[in-house]
Design a protein around this motif. Structure first.
Motif, short mmCIF file in Angstrom:
data_model
loop_
_atom_site.label_atom_id
_atom_site.label_comp_id
_atom_site.label_asym_id
_atom_site.label_seq_id
_atom_site.Cartn_x
_atom_site.Cartn_y
_atom_site.Cartn_z
N ARG A 255 0.82 -1.21 0.00
CA ARG A 255 0.00 0.00 0.00
C ARG A 255 0.85 1.26 0.00
NH1 ARG A 255 -5.36 -1.50 1.93
NH2 ARG A 255 -5.39 -3.76 2.18
N SER A 256 2.05 1.18 0.55
CA SER A 256 2.92 2.35 0.64
C SER A 256 3.40 2.85 -0.71
CB SER A 256 4.13 2.04 1.52
OG SER A 256 4.88 0.98 0.96
N VAL A 257 3.39 1.97 -1.74
CA VAL A 257 3.89 2.38 -3.06
C VAL A 257 2.85 2.21 -4.16
CG1 VAL A 257 6.29 1.89 -2.46
CG2 VAL A 257 4.89 0.09 -3.54
N HIS A 258 1.70 1.66 -3.81
CA HIS A 258 0.71 1.31 -4.84
C HIS A 258 0.37 2.50 -5.74
CE1 HIS A 258 -3.06 -0.20 -6.61
NE2 HIS A 258 -2.62 -1.41 -6.30
N ALA A 259 0.12 3.65 -5.16
CA ALA A 259 -0.27 4.83 -5.94
C ALA A 259 0.92 5.52 -6.60
CB ALA A 259 -1.00 5.83 -5.05
N HIS A 260 2.13 5.13 -6.24
CA HIS A 260 3.32 5.80 -6.76
C HIS A 260 3.89 5.11 -8.00
CE1 HIS A 260 3.46 8.50 -3.35
NE2 HIS A 260 3.45 7.48 -2.51
N ILE A 261 3.33 3.95 -8.37
CA ILE A 261 3.87 3.18 -9.49
C ILE A 261 2.78 3.00 -10.54
CG2 ILE A 261 4.73 0.91 -10.19
CD1 ILE A 261 6.16 0.72 -7.53
N ARG A 262 3.10 3.34 -11.79
CA ARG A 262 2.15 3.17 -12.90
C ARG A 262 2.11 1.72 -13.38
NH1 ARG A 262 2.51 7.70 -17.55
NH2 ARG A 262 0.46 6.80 -17.95
N SER A 263 3.27 1.15 -13.61
CA SER A 263 3.32 -0.22 -14.10
C SER A 263 4.67 -0.84 -13.78
CB SER A 263 3.07 -0.27 -15.62
OG SER A 263 4.18 0.24 -16.33
N VAL A 264 4.70 -2.17 -13.78
CA VAL A 264 5.93 -2.93 -13.62
C VAL A 264 5.94 -3.98 -14.72
CG1 VAL A 264 7.33 -4.39 -12.12
CG2 VAL A 264 5.87 -2.61 -11.11
N GLN A 265 7.01 -4.03 -15.49
CA GLN A 265 7.14 -5.02 -16.56
C GLN A 265 8.59 -5.46 -16.66
OE1 GLN A 265 4.74 -6.45 -18.02
NE2 GLN A 265 3.02 -5.05 -17.61
N PRO A 266 8.82 -6.71 -17.11
CA PRO A 266 7.86 -7.68 -17.60
C PRO A 266 7.14 -8.43 -16.48
CG PRO A 266 10.07 -8.58 -17.76
CD PRO A 266 10.21 -7.18 -17.25
N THR A 267 5.84 -8.34 -16.52
CA THR A 267 4.96 -9.10 -15.64
C THR A 267 3.83 -9.67 -16.50
OG1 THR A 267 3.82 -7.01 -15.10
CG2 THR A 267 5.45 -7.82 -13.51
N THR A 268 2.87 -8.81 -16.82
CA THR A 268 1.65 -9.23 -17.52
C THR A 268 1.67 -8.91 -19.02
OG1 THR A 268 0.68 -7.09 -16.93
CG2 THR A 268 0.27 -8.95 -15.43
N LEU A 269 2.83 -8.56 -19.55
CA LEU A 269 2.96 -8.16 -20.95
C LEU A 269 3.21 -9.38 -21.83
CD1 LEU A 269 3.32 -5.72 -22.99
CD2 LEU A 269 5.75 -5.93 -22.50
N PHE A 270 2.25 -9.72 -22.69
CA PHE A 270 2.37 -10.88 -23.56
C PHE A 270 2.51 -10.51 -25.03
CE2 PHE A 270 0.71 -12.81 -19.76
CZ PHE A 270 1.21 -14.10 -19.76
N SER A 271 2.79 -9.26 -25.33
CA SER A 271 2.85 -8.85 -26.73
C SER A 271 4.08 -9.43 -27.41
CB SER A 271 2.87 -7.33 -26.85
OG SER A 271 4.09 -6.80 -26.41
N ARG A 272 3.96 -9.62 -28.72
CA ARG A 272 5.07 -10.07 -29.56
C ARG A 272 5.15 -9.14 -30.75
NH1 ARG A 272 3.77 -14.07 -32.30
NH2 ARG A 272 5.79 -14.92 -32.77
N PRO A 273 5.81 -7.98 -30.62
CA PRO A 273 5.87 -7.02 -31.73
C PRO A 273 6.36 -7.70 -33.00
CG PRO A 273 6.76 -6.05 -29.75
CD PRO A 273 6.53 -7.50 -29.44
N ARG A 274 5.67 -7.44 -34.10
CA ARG A 274 6.03 -8.08 -35.36
C ARG A 274 6.22 -7.03 -36.44
NH1 ARG A 274 0.63 -9.79 -34.15
NH2 ARG A 274 -0.91 -8.56 -35.29
N ALA A 275 7.07 -7.37 -37.39
CA ALA A 275 7.27 -6.49 -38.54
C ALA A 275 6.00 -6.52 -39.38
CB ALA A 275 8.46 -6.96 -39.37
N LEU A 276 5.58 -5.34 -39.84
CA LEU A 276 4.29 -5.23 -40.53
C LEU A 276 4.49 -5.24 -42.04
CD1 LEU A 276 2.72 -2.62 -38.11
CD2 LEU A 276 2.44 -5.10 -38.12
N ARG A 277 4.94 -6.38 -42.55
CA ARG A 277 5.10 -6.54 -43.99
C ARG A 277 5.05 -8.02 -44.33
NH1 ARG A 277 8.99 -10.10 -43.38
NH2 ARG A 277 10.61 -9.42 -41.97
N SER A 278 4.83 -8.31 -45.59
CA SER A 278 4.74 -9.68 -46.06
C SER A 278 6.13 -10.29 -46.21
CB SER A 278 4.02 -9.71 -47.41
OG SER A 278 4.84 -9.12 -48.41
N PRO A 279 6.23 -11.60 -46.36
CA PRO A 279 7.53 -12.18 -46.70
C PRO A 279 8.01 -11.66 -48.05
CG PRO A 279 5.96 -13.86 -45.98
CD PRO A 279 5.19 -12.60 -46.17
#
Length: 587
Positions: A165-189
Motif C-alpha cells: 500500500r505504501s507504493v501502490h499509488a506511486h507506481i504506474r506499471s511494472v514489466q515484464p509481468t503481464t505483458l504478452f505482446s510479440r511485436p512483429r514487422a508489418l510486412r509480407s515475406p
C-alpha cells in the motif's frame, strides 16, 4: 465499585494489546490479466532466471505535458512550433519526490541494491536486474514459463501482481509481468522476382519514374512522381530521419548500394548511420540481411537523400544470460529504444517504426506509459510515425475475441498504432486513382479516448457507417490510421537479390520521408520542424492530402470498414501531396 485486584488484570491486558504491533496489511492487487489464447503455461519459472524489471513511476504533471504538446502542435495556437527543450519535457514527466522516496524505501527494505539501478533521464522509470525469486517476493506473485502455441517461443510472465500500500499509488506499471505482446514487422515475406521479369523492368527503367508504374511495381521514382517530391533538392544539414529496427533485423550496406545503383543513382556511396541499443547488432553477412530493415533504409535513403538517416538496431536489454527458460530477451523493445532516445540531447525530427502488435496483448497501464513517452518525443519536436498493421480490422474470425474473460466478438486494434500521440499510416495500392490496400490496419482503440484533433473527422465517418458493426469496435476510442501511402509491390534488395514486399511497413517510411522533406524545406526557410503532426494534418494540412475513397480492410470474418469521402479507418485522411503540404506548412 469493583475492587482494585479485579480491575488490574483487565488494565494490564488492555495495555499489552496496545503494545503489540499491528499485523502487516496485505498488498493491493495492481494488475491482473488473462494470458492471450496463443500462450499457455508450462511450469513455474526458474527462481534464478534473470529479469530486467522496469518500474514506471506515477507522473503527476503528465496532463500538463499533453496540453503543452497539443498547443504547440496546433497551427492556430500562438505557441505553434515552439518545441520544448529536453529539460522542460523532463520537468513535466518527472515523478513527485515523495513517489521516488517511497519506492526507494520499499526496495531498500526488501534488500534490493539500488546502486545497480538504471534511472531514466526524467526519473520516471527505474530498471532493476533481479532474479525471479526476488521479483516474486517484491510483487507478491508467481512467474511461470509460457509457450506460444504456434511458434513455440518461451517467455517468463505472470498473470497478476500486487504492490504494498505504501507504493501502490506511486507506481504506474511494472514489466515484464503481464505483458504478452510479440511485436512483429508489418510486412509480407519477400517475394522473389523472376530474372526474366526483372530484366524487363531494367529495360524499362525510364517508365519506372512515372506515377502510373506504381500499379505494377513500386520504386523510389514512382513514389516521387506520385507524391510530388520529384525535383526537390534536399539539404544534407537541415534535419534528420530515424528508422527503428527490432527483432534481429539488420540493414545490409551492400544491398543498399545495389538498390541505389538501380533506383537512386545520386545516393550511391552514401549510407545511413547505425546506432546499437541494448545489445543490438549490425551483422552484415548476406544471410543476415533483414527484409524489414532493408525495406525501411532503402526507401528512406532513396527518398530523402542527402538528408542524414539513422538506423537504430535495438536488441535485448543486457545483462541477459540465456537459460532453459528463454533463449533470447523478451522484454518489449519500444521501452528500450525510448529509454535511449529520450536521454539524447539531439533527436531526429522524424522517426519511422514498422512494428506493432494486438493492443489487448499489451496491459493498459503499460500502453499508457509507453504512449506518454511518445508524447515526450512529440513535445520536443519529433514526428513519431507508426505503421497501422497488416490485418485489416483484425486477424481470422477465430481470433477476434476479447481477452478479458467475457470472450465477446470484437475487432482487434493495434498498438502502438492506437496511441493518440503518434501518426499512424495505413496502406494504399495502384495509382490513378489509389485505392485502399485490403490489409491496411485500421480501427478504434479500446484503451485511448478519441482526441479532440480528430473528433469532427471521425464523427462524419461514424454518421455514414450507422449501426454496422455496432458492438465490435469502440466508437469513442482513438481512431486510426491518420494517413496512408503506397504499401504493395515494393522493389527491394535482400541478400544481393531483388524481390518485392507488401505491408504498411512500406507505407510508414514512405510517409516519414515526405515529412522529412517538408522539415528540410521548413528549416531552410528559418521555421521549426512539424513535430507532432496530427493537429496539422486534421486541420490546416488536410488540403495537402489526397482522399482515398474506395477499398476496404477485411478481417475478423467481415469485409471490414469501407474507405469513403473524408477520414476513414482504412486510409485515414489520405495520401500526401508534397508540393501542397509544403505551401500549407509555410515553406
Amino acid at each position: 465499585m469493583p475492587c482494585l485486584p479485579l480491575l488490574l488484570p483487565l488494565l494490564l491486558l488492555a495495555l499489552s494489546a496496545l503494545a503489540l504491533p499491528s499485523p502487516p496489511r496485505p498488498p493491493l492487487l495492481k494488475e491482473r490479466v488473462l494470458p492471450p489464447r496463443t500462450w499457455h503455461p508450462l511450469s513455474r519459472a526458474p527462481p534464478a532466471h534473470t529479469l530486467r524489471l522496469r518500474l514506471a513511476l506515477a507522473q503527476p504533471r503528465m496532463q500538463d505535458l499533453h496540453s503543452q504538446l497539443l498547443e504547440r502542435s496546433d497551427p492556430a495556437h500562438p505557441h505553434y512550433g515552439r518545441w520544448m527543450s529536453k529539460a522542460e519535457v523532463e520537468a513535466l514527466a518527472a515523478p513527485a519526490p515523495e513517489s521516488v522516496d517511497a519506492v526507494e524505501e520499499w526496495l531498500a527494505a526488501a534488500g534490493v541494491d539500488l546502486r545497480g539501478a538504471e534511472r531514466s533521464p526524467a526519473g520516471d522509470a527505474l530498471t532493476l536486474t533481479l532474479p525471479v525469486a526476488l521479483a516474486e517476493a517484491l510483487l507478491s506473485t508467481e512467474y511461470h514459463l509460457f509457450a506460444h502455441r504456434t511458434t513455440g517461443e518461451h517467455i517468463v510472465r505472470t498473470t497478476e501482481y500486487s504492490l504494498p500500500r505504501s507504493v501502490h499509488a506511486h507506481i504506474r506499471s511494472v514489466q515484464p509481468t503481464t505483458l504478452f505482446s510479440r511485436p512483429r514487422a508489418l510486412r509480407s515475406p519477400l517475394h522473389a522476382l523472376q530474372p526474366t521479369a526483372f530484366h524487363a523492368l531494367d529495360q524499362a527503367a525510364g517508365a519506372l519514374s512515372e506515377a502510373s508504374s506504381c500499379k505494377s511495381l513500386v520504386t523510389p521514382a514512382c513514389l516521387q512522381s506520385l507524391y510530388a517530391t520529384a525535383g526537390y533538392a534536399a539539404s544534407a544539414n537541415a534535419t534528420a530521419l530515424g528508422i527503428t529496427g527490432y527483432l534481429e533485423q539488420y540493414a545490409n550496406a551492400e544491398d543498399l548500394q545495389e538498390f541505389y545503383r538501380g533506383y537512386a543513382e545520386s545516393a550511391v556511396g552514401s549510407s545511413f548511420q547505425t546506432v546499437l541499443i541494448n545489445g543490438g547488432q549490425n551483422t552484415q553477412t548476406a544471410s543476415a540481411a533483414g527484409t524489414e530493415a532493408n525495406l525501411d533504409t532503402q526507401y528512406a535513403g532513396a527518398l530523402t537523400y542527402p538528408v542524414p538517416n539513422t538506423f537504430y538496431s535495438t536488441g535485448g536489454s543486457p545483462p541477459f544470460t540465456p537459460d532453459d527458460a528463454e533463449s533470447s530477451n523478451t522484454n518489449e523493445p519500444y521501452a528500450d529504444w525510448l529509454a535511449y532516445v529520450l536521454a539524447l540531447d539531439e533527436l531526429p525530427a522524424v522517426v519511422s517504426t514498422s512494428y506493432g502488435d494486438d493492443e489487448q496483448t499489451v496491459p493498459e497501464s503499460y500502453a499508457q506509459t509507453v504512449c506518454d513517452q511518445f508524447a515526450q518525443l512529440g513535445a520536443r519536436g519529433v514526428s513519431v510515425i507508426f505503421a497501422s498493421g497488416d490485418f485489416g480490422v483484425g486477424p481470422s474470425a477465430s481470433e477476434c475475441y476479447s481477452n478479458d474473460g467475457a470472450n465477446r466478438a470484437m475487432f482487434i486494434p493495434n498498438f502502438p498504432a492506437s496511441c493518440p500521440f503518434v501518426t499512424t499510416v495505413g496502406a494504399t495500392t495502384s495509382s490513378g486513382p489509389e485505392v485502399a490496400a485490403g490489409f491496411s490496419g485500421g480501427g478504434f482503440s479500446n484503451y485511448f479516448p478519441q482526441p479532440s484533433y480528430q473528433a469532427s473527422a471521425v464523427a462524419s465517418f461514424l454518421s455514414t457507417l450507422g449501426s454496422e458493426y455496432t458492438g465490435l469496435y469502440n466508437a469513442s476510442g482513438r481512431a486510426y490510421p491518420d494517413v496512408s501511402a503506397q504499401g504493395e509491390n515494393f522493389l527491394i534488395y535482400v541478400g544481393g537479390y531483388p524481390g518485392s514486399v507488401d505491408g504498411t511497413s512500406c507505407s510508414a517510411p514512405t510517409f516519414a520521408s515526405i515529412i522529412t522533406l517538408l522539415n528540410d524545406a521548413l528549416v531552410r526557410a528559418g521555421k521549426p520542424t512539424l513535430g507532432f503532426l496530427n493537429p496539422f494534418l486534421y486541420g490546416a494540412g488536410l488540403a495537402g492530402l489526397t482522399d482515398i475513397t474506395s477499398g476496404s480492410n477485411a478481417g475478423c470474418g467481415t469485409k471490414g470498414f469501407q474507405a469513403g469521402e473524408g477520414w476513414d479507418p482504412v486510409t485515414g485522411l489520405g495520401t500526401p501531396v508534397f508540393t501542397t503540404l509544403r505551401a500549407l506548412a509555410g515553406a
